[in-house]
Every structure is written in structure tokens, then in C-alpha cells.
Motif scaffolding. Structure first.
Motif, PDB file in Angstrom:
ATOM      1  N   LYS A   5     -44.495   8.758  -5.675  1.00 11.57           N
ATOM      2  CA  LYS A   5     -43.040   8.947  -5.289  1.00 11.57           C
ATOM      3  C   LYS A   5     -42.421   7.273  -4.834  1.00 11.57           C
ATOM      4  CE  LYS A   5     -42.955  13.601  -3.509  1.00 11.57           C
ATOM      5  NZ  LYS A   5     -42.834  14.101  -2.263  1.00 11.57           N
ATOM      6  N   PRO A   6     -41.167   7.038  -5.409  1.00 15.22           N
ATOM      7  CA  PRO A   6     -40.768   5.722  -5.396  1.00 15.22           C
ATOM      8  C   PRO A   6     -40.081   5.206  -3.998  1.00 15.22           C
ATOM      9  CG  PRO A   6     -38.982   6.987  -6.176  1.00 15.22           C
ATOM     10  CD  PRO A   6     -40.267   7.841  -5.957  1.00 15.22           C
ATOM     11  N   ASN A   7     -40.036   6.110  -3.024  1.00 13.69           N
ATOM     12  CA  ASN A   7     -39.528   5.734  -1.789  1.00 13.69           C
ATOM     13  C   ASN A   7     -40.101   6.431  -0.357  1.00 13.69           C
ATOM     14  OD1 ASN A   7     -38.151   8.047  -2.861  1.00 13.69           O
ATOM     15  ND2 ASN A   7     -37.061   7.957  -1.010  1.00 13.69           N
ATOM     16  N   ASP A  14     -37.946   1.260  -0.625  1.00 11.20           N
ATOM     17  CA  ASP A  14     -38.736   1.280  -1.838  1.00 11.20           C
ATOM     18  C   ASP A  14     -39.953   1.201  -1.674  1.00 11.20           C
ATOM     19  OD1 ASP A  14     -36.272   1.441  -3.203  1.00 11.20           O
ATOM     20  OD2 ASP A  14     -35.923  -0.370  -3.641  1.00 11.20           O
ATOM     21  N   PRO A  16     -42.952   0.511  -4.313  1.00  5.48           N
ATOM     22  CA  PRO A  16     -43.262   0.624  -5.784  1.00  5.48           C
ATOM     23  C   PRO A  16     -44.773   1.084  -5.909  1.00  5.48           C
ATOM     24  CG  PRO A  16     -42.397  -1.530  -4.947  1.00  5.48           C
ATOM     25  CD  PRO A  16     -42.474  -0.705  -3.635  1.00  5.48           C
ATOM     26  N   PRO A  66     -46.967   6.725 -15.760  1.00  5.52           N
ATOM     27  CA  PRO A  66     -45.508   6.044 -14.666  1.00  5.52           C
ATOM     28  C   PRO A  66     -45.535   6.998 -13.541  1.00  5.52           C
ATOM     29  CG  PRO A  66     -44.625   7.203 -16.698  1.00  5.52           C
ATOM     30  CD  PRO A  66     -46.313   7.484 -17.004  1.00  5.52           C
ATOM     31  N   SER A  68     -43.318   8.299 -10.695  1.00  3.20           N
ATOM     32  CA  SER A  68     -42.107   9.073 -10.329  1.00  3.20           C
ATOM     33  C   SER A  68     -40.835   7.976 -10.082  1.00  3.20           C
ATOM     34  CB  SER A  68     -41.969  10.044  -9.261  1.00  3.20           C
ATOM     35  OG  SER A  68     -40.715  10.803  -9.218  1.00  3.20           O
ATOM     36  N   THR A  69     -39.477   8.627 -10.543  1.00  2.84           N
ATOM     37  CA  THR A  69     -38.332   7.800 -10.520  1.00  2.84           C
ATOM     38  C   THR A  69     -37.576   8.692  -9.368  1.00  2.84           C
ATOM     39  OG1 THR A  69     -37.560   8.415 -12.242  1.00  2.84           O
ATOM     40  CG2 THR A  69     -38.417   6.465 -12.470  1.00  2.84           C
ATOM     41  N   GLU A  70     -37.893  10.073  -9.108  1.00  2.74           N
ATOM     42  CA  GLU A  70     -37.080  10.829  -8.561  1.00  2.74           C
ATOM     43  C   GLU A  70     -37.334  10.508  -6.687  1.00  2.74           C
ATOM     44  OE1 GLU A  70     -37.086  15.642  -7.159  1.00  2.74           O
ATOM     45  OE2 GLU A  70     -37.953  15.011  -9.167  1.00  2.74           O
ATOM     46  N   ARG A  71     -36.298  10.037  -6.386  1.00  2.00           N
ATOM     47  CA  ARG A  71     -36.157   9.689  -4.672  1.00  2.00           C
ATOM     48  C   ARG A  71     -36.100  11.166  -3.909  1.00  2.00           C
ATOM     49  NH1 ARG A  71     -36.002   4.148  -4.796  1.00  2.00           N
ATOM     50  NH2 ARG A  71     -35.473   4.066  -2.475  1.00  2.00           N
TER      51      ARG A  71
END
Length: 81
Positions: A5-7, A14, A16, A66, A68-71
Motif C-alpha cells: 500500500k502506498p501510504n 507516503d 513508497p 507494481p 498498489s496505488t489505492e490509498r
């Protein structure tokens, strides 16, 4: 495979895929080291489990797998402060 997860679910910082400050519980709830230590007392507010450092996926594999981009953001009282 971990979702990465991104956050931070508490402070929304954030995190990364290569962040050494990311912590996860057994359900992959994701928080930053600062929130785990100062707000959460080392226990996940979602499941009550402990945290470990999130493994860092090698950069060569991030293109194929990659992060995830889901916050995700927690509404638990521990994160409200």
C-alpha cells in the motif's frame, strides 16, 4: 504477493515501495514507523496484531509486480489524534 500500500493508514504519509519506514500487520494493514510507535503502541488498530517492517520489493521486480496505488485511511480513534 504483498500489496505494498502506498501510504500510512493513520497519517496518510507516503510510503513508497522502497520505504524502510513502512510497517505491516498480518493482514497487511500499513502504517508508518512513527504512527506505530507514537500513536498505536505497536498494535494494529484494525486487527490488534503486531507490526513488522514491510519487506522491500527489489526494484527490478516492481515493473512486473507494481505496488498498489489505492490509498487507505483509517477512521479508528487512535488515528484521529
Amino acid at each position: 504477493m504483498l500489496i505494498l500500500k502506498p501510504n500510512c493508514e493513520c497519517c496518510d504519509r507516503d510510503l513508497p515501495a522502497d520505504s524502510p519506514d513502512a510497517r505491516i500487520c498480518t493482514f497487511e494493514c500499513t502504517f508508518c514507523a512513527d504512527c506505530v510507535e507514537t500513536k498505536l503502541g505497536g498494535a494494529c488498530p484494525n486487527c490488534g496484531g503486531n507490526f513488522v517492517a514491510r519487506p522491500i520489493r527489489p526494484a527490478a521486480l516492481l515493473a512486473r509486480y507494481p505496488a498498489s496505488t489505492e490509498r487507505v485511511h483509517s477512521t479508528k480513534p487512535a488515528c484521529a489524534a
